[in-house]
Scaffold this motif. Structure first.
Motif, PDB file in Angstrom:
ATOM      1  N   GLU A 138       0.829  -1.217   0.000  1.00  0.00           N
ATOM      2  CA  GLU A 138       0.000   0.000   0.000  1.00  0.00           C
ATOM      3  C   GLU A 138       0.853   1.251   0.000  1.00  0.00           C
ATOM      4  N   ARG A 139       1.907   1.215   0.771  1.00  0.00           N
ATOM      5  CA  ARG A 139       2.791   2.390   0.827  1.00  0.00           C
ATOM      6  C   ARG A 139       3.461   2.632  -0.517  1.00  0.00           C
ATOM      7  N   LEU A 140       3.882   1.528  -1.189  1.00  0.00           N
ATOM      8  CA  LEU A 140       4.487   1.688  -2.503  1.00  0.00           C
ATOM      9  C   LEU A 140       3.480   2.228  -3.510  1.00  0.00           C
ATOM     10  N   GLU A 141       2.205   1.786  -3.419  1.00  0.00           N
ATOM     11  CA  GLU A 141       1.183   2.300  -4.341  1.00  0.00           C
ATOM     12  C   GLU A 141       0.947   3.792  -4.115  1.00  0.00           C
ATOM     13  N   ARG A 142       0.892   4.204  -2.866  1.00  0.00           N
ATOM     14  CA  ARG A 142       0.727   5.632  -2.580  1.00  0.00           C
ATOM     15  C   ARG A 142       1.922   6.429  -3.102  1.00  0.00           C
ATOM     16  N   ILE A 143       3.117   5.872  -2.943  1.00  0.00           N
ATOM     17  CA  ILE A 143       4.305   6.577  -3.437  1.00  0.00           C
ATOM     18  C   ILE A 143       4.253   6.688  -4.957  1.00  0.00           C
ATOM     19  N   ARG A 144       3.751   5.630  -5.626  1.00  0.00           N
ATOM     20  CA  ARG A 144       3.666   5.656  -7.091  1.00  0.00           C
ATOM     21  C   ARG A 144       2.660   6.718  -7.556  1.00  0.00           C
ATOM     22  N   GLU A 145       1.482   6.801  -6.897  1.00  0.00           N
ATOM     23  CA  GLU A 145       0.492   7.821  -7.267  1.00  0.00           C
ATOM     24  C   GLU A 145       1.028   9.227  -7.007  1.00  0.00           C
ATOM     25  N   ALA A 146       1.694   9.385  -5.882  1.00  0.00           N
ATOM     26  CA  ALA A 146       2.265  10.702  -5.585  1.00  0.00           C
ATOM     27  C   ALA A 146       3.334  11.068  -6.608  1.00  0.00           C
ATOM     28  N   TYR A 147       4.079  10.063  -7.062  1.00  0.00           N
ATOM     29  CA  TYR A 147       5.108  10.337  -8.077  1.00  0.00           C
ATOM     30  C   TYR A 147       4.467  10.768  -9.395  1.00  0.00           C
ATOM     31  N   LYS A 148       3.344  10.116  -9.787  1.00  0.00           N
ATOM     32  CA  LYS A 148       2.669  10.509 -11.014  1.00  0.00           C
ATOM     33  C   LYS A 148       2.132  11.938 -10.914  1.00  0.00           C
ATOM     34  N   ALA A 149       1.542  12.278  -9.764  1.00  0.00           N
ATOM     35  CA  ALA A 149       1.024  13.645  -9.584  1.00  0.00           C
ATOM     36  C   ALA A 149       2.158  14.655  -9.645  1.00  0.00           C
TER      37      ALA A 149
END
Length: 850
Positions: free
Chosen positions: A703-714
């Motif tokens: 979950e933390r990696l998914e949040r980091i990935r979304e934040a990176y896209k934004a």
């Protein structure tokens, strides 16, 4: 009784009964077999029967069979039957050998274990041993074939006495017997070819030259005491014979090979490489002695080349080594030269209160291991020469300059003497032991017993660094493990100045000497000399030493099997290339203190020396003195009290050492137990952490990696917008170069896609047209390829072969020649008849020259 207690199992065994003529009411007493001042003169002067002086080995082991010589009788029994308790009655079989009518002093078992050589004072014979299952026979004796060896040379008291017999390990079929006589003649007999005439004779004592001048010469310089064979892997060691005189002079003859030998192919190839390396090194030098060495190396090259020619074709190196039948080369007519006497540097130290005793035996010890192939350049040349003397001195010499093959030459007479480096002089303590005996007012001095002492060396069949010395006063064990290990570490060190070797020699503690058995009685002033020892090398027998005294009293002691821990420890200090490459694949450790510190430290545990002795505890020699039939009462004297006091003092000090070693070992064991608990706890914590990482924490991490990935896209989208806004603010219009670049892109797009949908000149339309044409022509091309393959197949099947075509061509040429001759005859006949003829058919196709 333990399973390995041979002394208990063989106690009272009839195979150890006294020979005929000893014991009983009419025979000689057992006291006559002892060595004392009363029997000393008889022991030295007696030449046959059962004397006590000289080399003795009357007991050997063939697998699990024990063979004992008693007088002129050979006895055999099975130790495996005694160990397993198959028979309640202890029995033995007598080998019926009518040809042996002499007292047996030496026994030697050949490499195949089928033959045994027996030697007396002057005679030699070979006995064919019975096959397995002899113990099941009903008769008490087993008929065996026995053959007299060299009856012309070894027959009576007028011939030279036998010094030593030994089977050559490279003799073909194990049938090469070497017999050394006191006069320095080493005769080689091939039992499978001729038992009367020797195949070769080596002379270690030159003939006396008649001279008018007086020359003082010690007779001991012309009497051989013993001989041994050298060892090595890629040098002349296995082809070298060492002989020692009674005076202590050592001589060598090289090369020597049995007339019918079985030599490993790897040794011949290694010897060739060794000589090639020496010749290449010699070609780089320009000294004055280069020519003499070049001639010597040329002779060695001829010798090895003759050996290589005897190998079967296709034998290459490196390959699996196999033994092949070979004969000594005859390309060199000169005889091998006797080299020596060896210079002992520095001179061996004389023992205190000793007038110097004669040399008795020699042995060659080599440190050769199967796992030293990677770095065997120096260690394989490490050899030790061991020499024993009557007074108990054992000289340990290093063979630093290996003997090389040399032949007799009239041109080169100024040869430098070979050298042995004296590493250590060991005192077995005979003189100090005899001096404890109080002197008598009259009679023979007690130190004269050393005249009948003849120490003999025996190599351990399992451990190459262990040597046993048995003599008139007992048995000693010499352990060269520490010496060889220190020397090996010094030689392997990459140091050209020799500093590492000097440091290794200074750290060496010397040879470990352990007295195993003492047969001397201070009270009775006599001893029972040891006449044989054997060490089993059979998987069904325990590792122990079997000892037999002159009174046929048997003793046995268990020995400790060792592992090569010392070599493994030294190997840990050196970096392993494979291990280094594997460690590079892992993550580098974090700098700083180690996350886990062991309670045991980094150094491995070394057992206390008192607990790691090969002979076990206690270190005091066992006492085996006196005869069972001694009827005199025990007398308590001052010497007895002094001996008891010294023995008790030694045992007390050993008990203290053992207690300290026990406490140290117990502390170590407790520390290891605590360390084991700590490691268990640490491993449990690591397992819990791994389980957490694989179950609950695994979802959290995802979950933390998914949040980091979304934040990176934004963040990336915001960065693009921000960059575009900055570019528009900086330059709202396109620059000249950007305009040209976009125009070039539009032109390339028009060229590829075309001006319109039906533009036939575009690259897309032309590519489609080419693909359609290719698809249309491909089936016809495939048909043509298939037809061509079918035509070639038919033509190859119906065509002629090379030999047939050649025959047809020859036949065609013959017919063509006949036609041409016939045409010439017709033309000649037409010219005589004056008739005009048309052009011959052979000339119609050719162009006209006129």
């Amino acid at each position: 009784m333990t399973q390995d207690d041979w002394s208990t199992m063989l106690e009272g065994h009839p195979i150890f009964t006294l020979p005929k003529g000893f014991g009983g009411p009419t025979g000689q007493s057992e006291e006559s077999l002892e060595l004392s001042t009363d029997t000393l003169k008889k022991s030295i002067l007696e030449e046959d029967g059962l004397p006590l002086s000289g080399r003795r080995q009357v007991m050997v082991l063939k697998d699990s069979d024990l063979i004992v010589a008693a007088g002129c009788e050979l006895r055999i029994t099975s130790l495996s039957d005694s160990k397993l308790g198959r028979s309640t009655n202890k029995l033995f079989k007598v080998l019926n050998t009518p040809n042996i009518q002499f007292g047996i002093h030496q026994l030697a078992l050949n490499p195949s274990g089928k033959l045994i050589a027996v030697a007396g004072a002057y005679q030699v014979a070979v006995v064919v041993l019975p096959r397995a299952g002899y113990s099941k026979l009903v008769p008490s004796s087993v008929d065996c074939k026995s053959i007299q060896v060299g009856s012309f040379y070894h027959h009576s008291h007028s011939s030279a006495p036998i010094a030593k017999i030994e089977w050559h390990p490279w003799g073909e079929a194990g049938s090469t017997l070497m017999v050394m006589t006191v006069d320095g003649r080493l005769r080689e007999y091939d039992i499978s070819v001729d038992t009367e005439e020797p195949q070769q004779v080596l002379s270690f004592v030159p003939e006396k030259k008649t001279s008018k001048s007086y020359l003082a010469e010690d007779p001991a310089e012309r009497e051989v005491a013993s001989f041994t064979l050298g060892k090595g892997k890629a040098d002349w060691g296995p082809l070298t014979v060492y002989a020692i005189m009674r005076s202590g002079d050592i001589y060598a003859i090289c090369p020597y090979m049995p007339q019918n030998a079985s030599v490993p192919s790897s040794y011949v190839h290694a010897l060739e490489c060794f000589i090639s390396a020496k010749q290449e090194f010699l070609s780089q030098g320009t000294s004055s002695g280069t020519s003499a060495l070049s001639t010597l190396y040329d002779y060695q090259r001829k010798y090895v080349t003759a050996l290589l020619k005897q190998l079967p074709p296709g034998t290459v190196y490196p390959a699996i080594s196999r033994s092949f039948s070979m004969h000594p080369p005859t390309t060199i007519k000169s005889q091998p030269m006797r080299q020596g006497p060896f210079l002992l540097q520095p001179s061996p130290r004389s023992l205190d209160d000793s007038e110097g005793g004669d040399a008795t035996d020699i042995a060659y010890l080599a440190f050769i291991r199967d796992d030293d192939d990677d770095d065997a350049g120096e260690t394989e040349r490490l050899g030790i020469v061991i020499v024993t003397h009557q007074d108990g001195r054992v000289d340990v010499c290093l063979d630093v300059e290996k003997v090389e093959a040399r032949w007799e030459s009239k041109q080169d007479k100024s040869q430098d003497l070979p050298m042995l480096a004296v590493y250590e002089c060991i005192d077995l303590g005979f003189i100090s032991m005899l001096k404890q005996t109080p002197p008598l007012s009259s009679g023979t001095p007690i130190l004269d017993l050393l005249q009948a002492n003849h120490p003999v060396l025996l190599m351990d069949p399992i451990h190459d660094d262990t040597v046993y010395v048995y003599h008139a006063f007992g048995v000693h064990v010499l352990d060269f493990g520490d010496v060889l290990q220190c020397l090996t570490n010094g030689l392997r060190a990459d140091d050209d100045d020799g500093v590492a070797l000097n440091q290794a020699l200074q750290k060496s503690a010397g040879t470990h000497v352990v007295p195993l058995l003492n047969t001397y009685s201070v009270d009775r002033r006599c001893s029972n000399p040891i006449i044989a020892i054997s060490v089993p090398n059979d998987v069904y027998l325990s590792y122990s030493i079997l000892i037999l005294t002159s009174a046929f009293r048997f003793a046995s002691f268990p020995l400790n099997l060792r592992t090569d821990l010392s070599l493994s420890r030294t190997g840990l200090d050196l970096p392993d290339k494979n291990m280094t490459s594997e460690m590079e694949d892992f993550l580098a450790p974090i700098e700083g203190p180690s996350p886990y510190i062991s309670l045991l430290g980094t150094e491995p545990f070394v057992p206390p020396p008192v607990l790691s002795r090969p002979s076990g505890l206690p270190s005091n020699p066992r006492i085996a003195a006196g005869t069972p039939n001694t009827k005199t009462e025990f007398m308590l004297t001052a010497e007895t009290l002094r001996y008891l006091g010294s023995t008790i003092e030694g045992l007390t000090s050993q008990i203290h050492e053992i207690i300290l070693a026990y406490k140290g070992t117990e502390i170590r064991a407790e520390l290891q137990a605590k360390e084991f608990e700590r490691q268990q706890q640490k491993c449990s914590a690591m397992l819990d952490l791994i389980e957490q990482l694989g179950s609950s924490r695994n979802g959290e991490v995802k979950e933390r990696l998914e949040r980091i990935r979304e934040a990176y896209k934004a963040l990336a989208s915001r960065l693009d917008h921000r960059l575009q806004a900055l570019m528009q603010q900086a330059s709202p219009k396109l620059s000249e170069y950007e305009t040209k670049w976009f125009e070039e892109l539009r032109r390339m797009k028009a060229e590829i896609a075309g001006a319109g949908r039906y533009d036939e000149q575009s690259l897309t339309a032309r590519t489609s047209l080419l693909k359609r044409e290719y698809d249309r022509m491909l089936p016809s091309l495939n048909d043509m390829v298939a037809k061509e393959a079918e035509r070639k197949k038919h033509s190859s099947e119906s065509g002629l072969g090379l030999s047939q075509a050649f025959q047809f061509g020859e036949r065609s040429n013959q017919e063509r020649t006949k036609i041409a001759e016939l045409e010439e005859e017709i033309v000649k006949m037409a010219s005589k008849l004056e008739l005009s003829l048309a052009r011959p058919p052979s000339l119609r196709a050719s162009p006209q020259n006129d």
